[in-house]
Design an enzyme around this catalytic site. Structure first.
Site, PDB file in Angstrom:
ATOM      1  N   ASP A 222       0.841  -1.074   0.166  1.00 24.00           N
ATOM      2  CA  ASP A 222      -0.187  -0.072   0.190  1.00 24.00           C
ATOM      3  C   ASP A 222       0.828   1.171   0.020  1.00 24.00           C
ATOM      4  O   ASP A 222       2.167   1.017   0.429  1.00 24.00           O
ATOM      5  CB  ASP A 222      -0.987   0.094   1.242  1.00 24.00           C
ATOM      6  CG  ASP A 222      -1.694   0.944   1.057  1.00 24.00           C
ATOM      7  OD1 ASP A 222      -2.390   1.542   0.228  1.00 24.00           O
ATOM      8  OD2 ASP A 222      -2.179   1.850   2.483  1.00 24.00           O
TER       9      ASP A 222
ATOM     10  N   GLU B 131      -1.373  29.505  10.044  1.00 24.30           N
ATOM     11  CA  GLU B 131      -1.718  27.865  10.091  1.00 24.30           C
ATOM     12  C   GLU B 131      -1.704  27.628  11.541  1.00 24.30           C
ATOM     13  O   GLU B 131      -1.986  26.206  11.385  1.00 24.30           O
ATOM     14  CB  GLU B 131      -0.533  27.121   8.911  1.00 24.30           C
ATOM     15  CG  GLU B 131      -0.523  27.671   7.505  1.00 24.30           C
ATOM     16  CD  GLU B 131      -1.865  27.204   6.924  1.00 24.30           C
ATOM     17  OE1 GLU B 131      -2.814  26.809   7.619  1.00 24.30           O
ATOM     18  OE2 GLU B 131      -1.792  26.877   5.752  1.00 24.30           O
TER      19      GLU B 131
END
Length: 544
Positions: free
Chosen positions: A294, A331
């Site tokens: 994966d 942020e």
């Protein structure tokens, strides 16, 4: 059990017999054999128990992902909540409507009925970036709702949820029997009677031999007492040989080693994020010819990191250090993984522990954020370290001990894009340059910066046009599987920041080693094709 019982019974019988006959010396007994064998076996059981305890940690970690409570609500046709109450998650029924607040775990698998949000499914699926959720989207129990209120309809509950199925898979893998273990159990069914028979034959055989030729026994049994009778020597040696057969022939390796190895193997795999379907799969692993990986969290870190900064203005307009200080402060108020990557980089680059002041913060999922930033002067004390790395029309790379884990290389370039679409930017730049250079020395804590960070659509919504040149830079990074965001300060597009889930350092060596072993290595991912191709080229492996 047979060996210890027979040794103890024989020893007690020998002592009683010598007492009854009033012998003038002590008999040869085996009282030391039972405790020695029992302690040895208990030690093995204790080690096995430790192995089971470590294995159970994997299940405990999986079970800890489940929510313990859920908020059951009643709503009208418009989605207005009429009534709500807290219930145990085990009481949730299929079709119930549940409220999930920001930051809470989604209690069961379900479908979104009302609301939009982002869900962190990394602990379940390994996907590093949050997944947008809107009406009719599927949600997974155990994932975390991030920034919006959701009302979900329960579709899978209890043992039918995705997380429960994963836990069940690990449990079945630990308790299942490998083919070799099933063969061992079958053999053990015949093995024990055979060993007992051999032990009895050994006992009778040496007794008969002792009565026929005692010298044959004395030749092997040299540690007998000089005052012992021939019968005593015969029975001592015969029982010793019979007990030895029982003790040594005990099939401990057949009965204990295989299940323990399976249990520990599946447990260690689960702790490291590898779910082994069963003992049979573990046993057949040596026959594997192809390995499929994966992507997210396996080949890659699973956590976004800063990879590139493209600065669109000159040094006099906004220095790189100031850009980092402003964007980092903005942020720092967001929980998005991209925001975490930016703030982590800013902390390391500017060598700071605290950000500036952020007011009027507002975030729109899928677009970006808007806020006002001030009080950043303390963040620019180490600005010269960053500024020395980059100048006009110059490219450089910053190497940092990023996240205290590995060395990260962040590519930085400054290229000024002049276009008719940026007249406002040019005008603002001229105004800044005409302030007699007092702005550079001004106390930044007094100046308030209006900040926009997000995608192209977010900039367009706020009246900023993205030129073709800037759009091309963003497209180049997006084709590499990076997430590119634009930053605008006081109405000026100042930079683009690219964030990506980077490849693990050990991934290259792992793939190389597997290929040298003659195995085919394949990347299989649910991510988009561009991202998959970019990651595969870095390792490199084949994409399906």
């Amino acid at each position: 059990m047979l060996a210890t019982t027979i040794a103890y019974v024989y020893s007690v019988a020998a002592v009683l017999y010598f007492i009854i006959v009033q012998a003038d010396h002590s008999p040869k007994t085996f009282f030391e054999t039972p405790p020695m064998l029992l302690i040895f076996i208990s030690l093995g059981r204790w080690l096995e128990h430790i192995a089971k305890g470590k294995t159970s940690e994997a299940l405990a970690k999986l079970l800890s992902l489940q929510a313990t409570e859920a908020t059951l609500v009643e709503i009208d046709e418009s989605g207005q909540i009429l009534n709500e109450k807290q219930i145990d998650v085990e009481l949730v029924q299929r079709g119930d409507i549940l409220k999930v607040v920001p930051g809470a775990k989604i209690p069961v698998d379900g479908r979104v009925a009302f609301g939009t949000s982002m869900a962190d499914e990394s602990l379940i699926t390994g996907e590093s970036l949050p997944v947008p959720k809107r009406p009719n989207s599927q949600v997974i129990g155990g994932s975390v709702n991030q920034n919006g209120l959701l009302l979900i309809v329960a579709t899978h509950i209890g043992k039918d949820t995705t997380l429960a199925q994963i836990v069940k898979l690990v449990e079945e893998a630990q308790t299942s029997k490998a083919p070799i273990q099933q063969l061992a159990d079958k053999i053990a069914g015949y093995f024990v009677p055979v060993v007992v028979t051999v032990s009895v034959i050994t006992l009778i055989g040496w007794i008969v031999t002792g009565y026929l030729s005692i010298e044959s026994i004395k030749m092997y049994h040299k540690k007998h007492k000089d005052d012992a009778t021939d019968s005593e020597i015969t029975y001592q040696f015969a029982f010793q040989c019979a007990l030895t057969v029982l003790a040594i022939a005990c099939p401990c390796s057949l009965g204990l080693a295989t299940p323990t190895a399976v249990m520990v193997g599946t447990g260690v795999g689960a702790i490291n994020g590898i779910l082994i379907k069963g003992a049979e799969a573990l046993e057949l692993a040596h026959k594997v010819k192809c390995v499929i990986f994966d992507k997210t969290g396996t080949i890659t870190r699973g956590i976004p990191a800063m990879t590139r900064i493209s600065v669109f203005v000159d040094q006099n307009t906004f220095s790189l250090g100031k850009i980092l200080a402003i964007t980092g402060t903005a942020e720092a108020n967001s929980e998005h993984p991209i925001a975490s990557a930016i703030t982590s980089f800013v902390k390391e680059a500017l060598r700071i522990k605290a950000f500036g002041k952020c007011d009027d913060f507002a975030a729109v999922p899928g677009c970006g954020l808007r806020c006002k930033v001030s009080n950043i002067k303390h963040m620019l004390e180490e600005e010269s370290i960053v500024e020395n790395l980059i100048g006009h029309n110059r490219k450089s790379t910053i190497s940092l001990n990023f996240r205290n884990e590995v060395i990260e290389n962040v590519f930085i370039d400054r290229k000024i894009y002049n276009s008719p679409q940026q007249n406002a930017s040019n005008l603002a730049a001229e105004l800044i340059q005409n302030l007699n250079e007092t702005e550079n020395n001004q106390n930044d804590s007094e100046h308030i910066y209006t900040v926009l960070i997000g995608n192209r659509e977010w900039m367009l919504r706020n009246g900023l046009n993205v030129s073709e040149a800037i759009d091309s830079v963003m497209t180049d990074h997006e084709e590499k599987g990076h997430t590119a965001v634009l930053c605008a300060i006081d109405g000026i597009l100042v930079c683009m920041m690219a964030v990506a889930d980077t490849v693990k350092p050990e991934a290259h060596l792992t793939v190389y080693t597997l290929k040298r072993m003659g195995l085919d290595v394949i990347l299989l991912t649910g991510d988009n094709k561009k991202t998959a191709a970019a990651i595969a080229r870095q390792v490199p492996i084949v994409i399906f």
